[in-house]
Design a protein around this motif. Sequence first.
Motif, PDB file in Angstrom:
ATOM      1  N   TYR A   1     -82.047 -26.929 -18.732  1.00 49.02           N
ATOM      2  CA  TYR A   1     -83.385 -27.494 -18.561  1.00 49.02           C
ATOM      3  C   TYR A   1     -83.711 -27.698 -17.082  1.00 49.02           C
ATOM      4  N   ARG A   2     -82.722 -28.171 -16.325  1.00 47.85           N
ATOM      5  CA  ARG A   2     -82.959 -28.366 -14.890  1.00 47.85           C
ATOM      6  C   ARG A   2     -83.225 -27.026 -14.202  1.00 47.85           C
ATOM      7  N   ALA A   3     -82.439 -26.019 -14.553  1.00 44.26           N
ATOM      8  CA  ALA A   3     -82.646 -24.694 -13.960  1.00 44.26           C
ATOM      9  C   ALA A   3     -84.030 -24.164 -14.296  1.00 44.26           C
ATOM     10  N   HIS A   4     -84.485 -24.392 -15.517  1.00 46.55           N
ATOM     11  CA  HIS A   4     -85.825 -23.955 -15.906  1.00 46.55           C
ATOM     12  C   HIS A   4     -86.885 -24.646 -15.062  1.00 46.55           C
ATOM     13  N   ARG A   5     -86.717 -25.952 -14.856  1.00 41.85           N
ATOM     14  CA  ARG A   5     -87.708 -26.684 -14.047  1.00 41.85           C
ATOM     15  C   ARG A   5     -87.715 -26.171 -12.613  1.00 41.85           C
TER      16      ARG A   5
ATOM     17  N   ALA B   1     -90.502 -23.081  -8.368  1.00 38.10           N
ATOM     18  CA  ALA B   1     -90.568 -21.944  -7.449  1.00 38.10           C
ATOM     19  C   ALA B   1     -91.800 -21.094  -7.741  1.00 38.10           C
ATOM     20  N   GLN B   2     -92.126 -20.891  -9.010  1.00 41.84           N
ATOM     21  CA  GLN B   2     -93.314 -20.127  -9.370  1.00 41.84           C
ATOM     22  C   GLN B   2     -94.587 -20.836  -8.901  1.00 41.84           C
ATOM     23  N   ILE B   3     -94.607 -22.157  -9.037  1.00 51.16           N
ATOM     24  CA  ILE B   3     -95.800 -22.900  -8.623  1.00 51.16           C
ATOM     25  C   ILE B   3     -95.930 -22.897  -7.100  1.00 51.16           C
TER      26      ILE B   3
ATOM     27  N   THR C   1     -94.729 -28.229 -27.229  1.00 52.81           N
ATOM     28  CA  THR C   1     -93.607 -28.530 -26.388  1.00 52.81           C
ATOM     29  C   THR C   1     -92.767 -27.320 -26.046  1.00 52.81           C
ATOM     30  N   VAL C   2     -93.111 -26.201 -26.351  1.00 51.11           N
ATOM     31  CA  VAL C   2     -92.238 -25.041 -26.214  1.00 51.11           C
ATOM     32  C   VAL C   2     -92.558 -24.246 -24.955  1.00 51.11           C
ATOM     33  N   GLY C   3     -91.501 -23.930 -24.183  1.00 51.01           N
ATOM     34  CA  GLY C   3     -91.648 -22.944 -23.129  1.00 51.01           C
ATOM     35  C   GLY C   3     -92.240 -23.439 -21.839  1.00 51.01           C
ATOM     36  N   TYR C   4     -92.204 -24.740 -21.559  1.00 45.51           N
ATOM     37  CA  TYR C   4     -92.754 -25.239 -20.303  1.00 45.51           C
ATOM     38  C   TYR C   4     -91.665 -25.825 -19.432  1.00 45.51           C
TER      39      TYR C   4
END
Length: 276
Positions: A205-209, A214-216, A273-276
């Motif tokens: 989850y942390r890696a996803h955030r 980075a994308q933002i 809640t999915v995919g954010y």
Amino acid sequence: MTFNPGPVLQRSSALTHFFLAPNPGPMSLDGTHSYVLRGSPDASAVVVDPGPEDEAHLAALAGVGRVELILVTHRHADHTAGSARLHQLTGAPGRAADPAHCHGGGAPLAHGEAIRAAGLDITVLATPGHTSDSVCFHLPADGQYGSVLTGDTILGRGTTVLDYPDGTLGHYLASLDLLEALGPAAVLPAHGPVLPSLESAARDYRAHRQERLAQIRGALDRLGRDASVGDVADAVYADVGPSVRRAAELSVAAQLSYLRGGGSEGQAAPSGTVGY
């Protein structure tokens, strides 16, 4: 004619079962898991997240035996709408971090609180981020490494939305740190399948955030530092459908607040809640 067996109690771990609430959707996946906890087969029960106000679902929860306590992971209606009715059906007090969702004299939950109920030791962990009142419940005796009921803080599939401004990214990252420290405990989420390792899930989850941040940052470099939430969502979440567009914008707003605050917003937190 199709036979409908009604709510079915499913095993989720050594000390827990759940009923799947009849509320599937883009934000709730297959539906909300309403957990039944007990230390032994003949013990009373603790119910976590009664779910929607569906009479058949709540009657099934009330029918598991004596319900001693009702706990809620956070304020969203797919977890809380049935709480008052389940209290009426069972007489059990309801407890949540938010006093608005406490019933029958139940006191608000506190971070680090140790609850002894239904033959179990349950530790309350404040884990804000998805919402400000999100909590998780640690069952240290549930299996080899224990288990944690994570509500919507960590889901069994996908990732969770940050309900900004009530939920913030700084708080959420601090909550992931707290959960990761519990090691390979089983993850018992409110939506989606059980996961084998809380430590691994929190890291993912942390890696996803960090990837989203980075994308933002890249979108802001292209669009300008004052770009709107909608413009950034168009750039970063271009592939999401209209049913989850609002969730995408909430997560963008939370991440923009974090970046524009120097990355420190909300980090004094307790140490759908999915995919954010």
